[in-house]
Design an enzyme around this catalytic site. Structure first.
Site, PDB file in Angstrom:
ATOM      1  N   TYR A 101       0.855  -1.188   0.000  1.00  0.00           N
ATOM      2  CA  TYR A 101       0.000   0.000   0.000  1.00  0.00           C
ATOM      3  C   TYR A 101       0.889   1.235   0.000  1.00  0.00           C
ATOM      4  O   TYR A 101       1.818   1.356   0.806  1.00  0.00           O
ATOM      5  CB  TYR A 101      -0.905   0.023   1.235  1.00  0.00           C
ATOM      6  N   GLU A 189      -3.638   7.376  -3.919  1.00  0.00           N
ATOM      7  CA  GLU A 189      -3.467   6.080  -3.277  1.00  0.00           C
ATOM      8  C   GLU A 189      -3.287   4.979  -4.315  1.00  0.00           C
ATOM      9  O   GLU A 189      -3.975   4.961  -5.340  1.00  0.00           O
ATOM     10  CB  GLU A 189      -4.708   5.796  -2.425  1.00  0.00           C
TER      11      GLU A 189
END
Length: 379
Positions: A101, A189
């Site tokens: 991530y 993101e």
């Protein structure tokens, strides 16, 4: 303004961030044609501004063009969180060996971008952050310094990622930060950033949220807005200049001031209810804006009661009261409306409401209690 995944990936590609080869389609036939052209296993992904697509069946995989068409037929036209799917992204499936991530989010309290990274990427990263916060690294980025390769190396050294990929990871993270700065994003993101079986890094999913207040400087991004992908209430509120966010509860809220709106939602939850929306009519709102705001709330079929909480400063309580009375006279309203007024021209406002036979509350707590009870009574 939130971008769809395919739009975010277009921005990623222009900034050198590797993404899977993909195309969007609005018809089942187009999906089949794209899959046939790719001649490989594909992912079919609903393009809708709602969370949890994967768990809700909004992402499917297919090995053949026929199977891709079948899966697309199941996804196109479905609704996720009340939003219909008008298009899907068809892209080459990436078989991953590791998932990471990477993200940057604006911390308004720190007035800085925060670099967030975890070696445990994927759909459950939120649970990872909640259950194992040590698995998620956060680093405030000083704007005069920006993101530097050593910031990324510090994160990479805590993972099982091969050192041969650290340089590529640095480039992707620095490019992602550059994208956030250039577009004035509040969130960028990649979840997940995967290591493919070929040993390369690839952004399999992408999220970008742009600060609405900065859109006038980014006409190219503002032009990406797809009106048919917004809820009717959000579209109407945006056109009227009203701050509105649809939520999952059943108590509609109309408030003047963002802070007061947040406090109102908190008090509703304290008393056992759940707000159906965030709505801030702003300071100095006139009768027309009050009417527009109340109509937006009442158009939501999930709303079982409405709590109006107005603190009169620039916004006068009597003007708000007049707007409420007018809209309730024009509409066939079948849900209870509880109003709490305080501040400028409070007595005049209460008098207008009393004459119209509308329910008022002396305090926010009592108003919230009444709204919760009214919503429960409509079940």
């Amino acid at each position: 303004m939130r971008l769809h995944e395919y739009q975010a990936k277009e921005l990623f590609a222009t900034h050198g961030i590797p993404v899977p080869v993909g195309e969007t389609a609005e018809r089942v036939e187009e999906v089949s044609e794209i899959a046939e052209r790719f001649d490989t296993e594909v992912a079919i992904k609903a393009q809708v501004l709602a969370g949890g697509r994967g768990k809700a069946g909004g992402i499917a995989f297919a090995a053949t063009p026929g199977e891709a068409a079948e899966k697309a037929r199941d996804i196109l036209g479905r609704e996720f969180e009340g939003l219909p799917v008008h298009r899907v992204l068809v892209e080459e499936k990436i078989d991953a060996t590791d998932e990471i991530y990477l993200g940057f989010i604006l911390d308004r309290r720190a007035r800085r971008m925060v670099f967030i990274a975890s070696s445990e990427g994927g759909v459950d990263v939120e649970e990872t952050a909640r259950e194992r916060p040590q698995a998620v690294q956060r680093m405030i980025i000083e704007p005069l310094i920006g993101l530097r390769p050593y910031h990324v190396t510090r994160f990479a050294s805590t993972t099982d990622l091969s050192p041969s990929l650290w340089g590529e990871l640095q480039e992707i993270a620095v490019s992602l930060y550059g994208l956030a700065q250039e577009t004035e994003a509040t969130l960028v993101e990649i979840n997940p950033l995967v290591v493919s079986q070929e040993g390369n890094l690839c952004a399999v999913d992408a999220k970008v949220t742009i600060d609405d207040s900065a859109l006038f400087r980014h006409g190219d991004i503002a032009a990406m807005r797809l009106v048919d992908d917004e809820s009717a209430g959000e579209r109407r509120a945006r056109e009227a200049g009203i701050s509105y966010v649809k939520l999952k509860g059943d108590i509609g809220c109309m408030v003047n001031g963002a802070g007061l709106a947040m406090a109102t939602m908190d008090v509703i939850e304290i008393h056992g209810g759940e707000p159906a929306n965030f709505l801030d009519i702003g300071g100095g709102a006139g009768t027309d804006r009050v009417m527009e705001a109340l109509e937006i709330i009442l158009e939501d079929v999930a709303v079982r009661a409405v709590l109006v909480n107005i603190f009169g400063g620039i916004t006068r309580c009597d003007v708000v009261a007049e707007g409420i009375v007018k809209v309730l006279e024009c509409l066939d309203v079948d849900v209870p409306v509880i109003i709490r007024l305080a501040g400028t021209n409070e007595e005049a406002g209460r008098r207008i409401l009393d004459e119209a036979g509308l329910e008022t509350a002396p305090s926010l707590a009592e108003g919230a209690q009444a709204a919760v009870a009214a919503a429960e009574g409509c079940e």
